[in-house]
Structures are given as C-alpha cells and as structure tokens.
Design an enzyme around this catalytic site. Sequence first.
Site, PDB file in Angstrom:
ATOM      1  N   LYS A 281      13.690  15.148   4.597  1.00 28.63           N
ATOM      2  CA  LYS A 281      13.531  14.057   5.558  1.00 28.63           C
ATOM      3  C   LYS A 281      12.106  13.505   5.550  1.00 28.63           C
ATOM      4  O   LYS A 281      11.890  12.280   5.513  1.00 28.63           O
ATOM      5  CB  LYS A 281      13.885  14.522   6.969  1.00 28.63           C
ATOM      6  CG  LYS A 281      13.728  13.411   7.999  1.00 28.63           C
ATOM      7  CD  LYS A 281      13.614  13.935   9.412  1.00 28.63           C
ATOM      8  CE  LYS A 281      13.181  12.843  10.375  1.00 28.63           C
ATOM      9  NZ  LYS A 281      12.972  13.333  11.736  1.00 28.63           N
ATOM     10  N   ASP A 300      17.741  12.713   9.975  1.00 25.28           N
ATOM     11  CA  ASP A 300      17.321  13.882  10.733  1.00 25.28           C
ATOM     12  C   ASP A 300      18.375  14.980  10.624  1.00 25.28           C
ATOM     13  O   ASP A 300      19.575  14.707  10.544  1.00 25.28           O
ATOM     14  CB  ASP A 300      17.113  13.493  12.204  1.00 25.28           C
ATOM     15  CG  ASP A 300      16.449  14.601  12.988  1.00 25.28           C
ATOM     16  OD1 ASP A 300      17.188  15.460  13.508  1.00 25.28           O
ATOM     17  OD2 ASP A 300      15.213  14.612  13.079  1.00 25.28           O
TER      18      ASP A 300
END
Length: 307
Positions: A281, A300
């Site tokens: 991420k 996320d």
Amino acid sequence: MQSLKLPRTMKKRRRPIPQPPSTPPTPQTLLLKTLSASNNKPTSNSSKKPRILLNTPKWLPLDIPQSELSLSLTLPTGQTFRWKETTHLHYTGVIGSHLISLKHLQNGGVAYLLHQTPSSEEDDARSALLDFLNVGISLTEIWEVFKASDLRFAGLARYLGGARVLRQDPLECLIQFLCSSNNNIGRITKMVDYLSSLGNYLGSVGGLDFYEFPSLDRLSMISEEDLRKAGFGYRAKYIIGTVKALQSKPGGGIEWLASLREKDLHDVVAALSTLPGVGPKVAACIALFSLDQHHAIPVDTHVWQEC
C-alpha cells in the site's frame, strides 16, 4: 561630626527555580552540537553574498479553471501532509526551496503568491509549482472517460471536479508515507512537521513556520532514539533504515528514486518494497503521488478485509 553608619541591607535568599518537565527535543536541538562547529567559523568580508533583490509579493493567476484544480479537494486530502490552510481557503506549502500560497479567485481559477522568492527565481518557482500540480494531465478528459464507463461515477463526478493527483518530490513523498503506517492524518502531520523542521527555515505564514524539506544527509543526522522520543514509535527504525538504504544506492538515493519514474508499476512497487517499512500500500501511494504511476491504486488492508 561623625557620619552615621547605615545598617547593611539584608539580601533576600533566592529560591531555586524549578526546572520545567522534560519534553522531546526538537530537531534543531539535536543538530545543534553537530552544526555548531561549522556555524561558528569566522567569516571574512570577501565571503559576503551579493544582495538578493525581492519583488513585492503579489497574487498571480495560474490560468487553471476550478474544473482542473480544486484546492480543497486536492491539498488537504491525504496525498501530502505539508500544505496548511493558513487563512480561510488559502493554502500554503513548500515546493523545493519555494514558499508558496494558493487560493481560488472569484471566477474559480487559481492564483499563487511567492514568499521571499528572489526575482531571478520566480520563473523557476512557477514551473516547479505547475509540475507539482501535475497540470500536464487533463482532468476534464479523464472525467468524461470515467463517466462513460461507470454510471455511479457519472452521478458523483460533479462533486469531485478538480480533485487532482499531485506530482511530489519522491524523497519527500516516501518519508511522509513511512509516517502514515497505521496512523491518522493529525499524527502523520505532526511527524512530518517534525522532520520538515530539520530543513532550512523559509518563513512564517498565518503564524505557521515553513521549512524546505531536509536532504538525505540532513535526515541521516537524526537517530532512531531521537525519533522515538518525538513519538514516532516503531516507524522510527523504518525511517532511519530507509535513509541509510537510500544513501547506499549507487549514484545516490535521489537519482535512484527519480529513475523509478521510467519503470513499469510492477517494478516500481517491487523496488520500493525493498526499503524498510514499505509494503504494497505505501509503495502504491509513493508510486501514484510522486513517480508518475497514475494507474497505481493504493488499497488499505481494511478494504481487503471487507471485500
């Protein structure tokens, strides 16, 4: 006549002043010992710098419509943590060595103001600002493609006009997102402010101080212990480790980061993931916001859990 001897006045005994409670050291305090030797060197008249001419600061138009740039949908949205709302809907930040404020005009366009920029550098500052704002990409064209491809987006598009992806300095972006791990915007901003204050002071706007982002060499002067005392927690070791890893890159870490702009997304994410504390991420965020990888989609871990 004998002169009268006046009695000696008694001095009050001073009470010791209590010391204030200890607080985390500032970056300037931590660097004071390292830099004091060079700062205290005597200077000769021959080393005086020529006087730098500054123009009176004034707002200048950028010729960008609000459909291409909405400041409120771009700057305070978690892409960068170095821009501040210094007055209502006026945003101030640093690009390179330039302290710049932005605002919308009555017609929806954008104007900028340069603080303390020498007149000889004004063109460079404008070019750096346009590059940072990624103006080479037309949001209007992209929006039309998105709306034609997705009916839900078509319904939401009118609320998202001008939400632009920035093109940040890769080192600055990398360090910011190392601070973002398992964190919130408020705490991230405090950490980024702490690290930023290692750089050269550029000025104060709206009661807030602004600094040029520190170089790798300057970042290497702070220790993991210093960062932990300042509240960075486990992120401290990642920042220190990443700085050391970048310094060891052939040709230097700055050139290595810049070279990633020429690679495919898969290779960029793989390369960034070799740095301490950088996972998929964080790598995607750095790739999207600084390395021209506009097809990168940061996801996320909590989003994956809901899918």
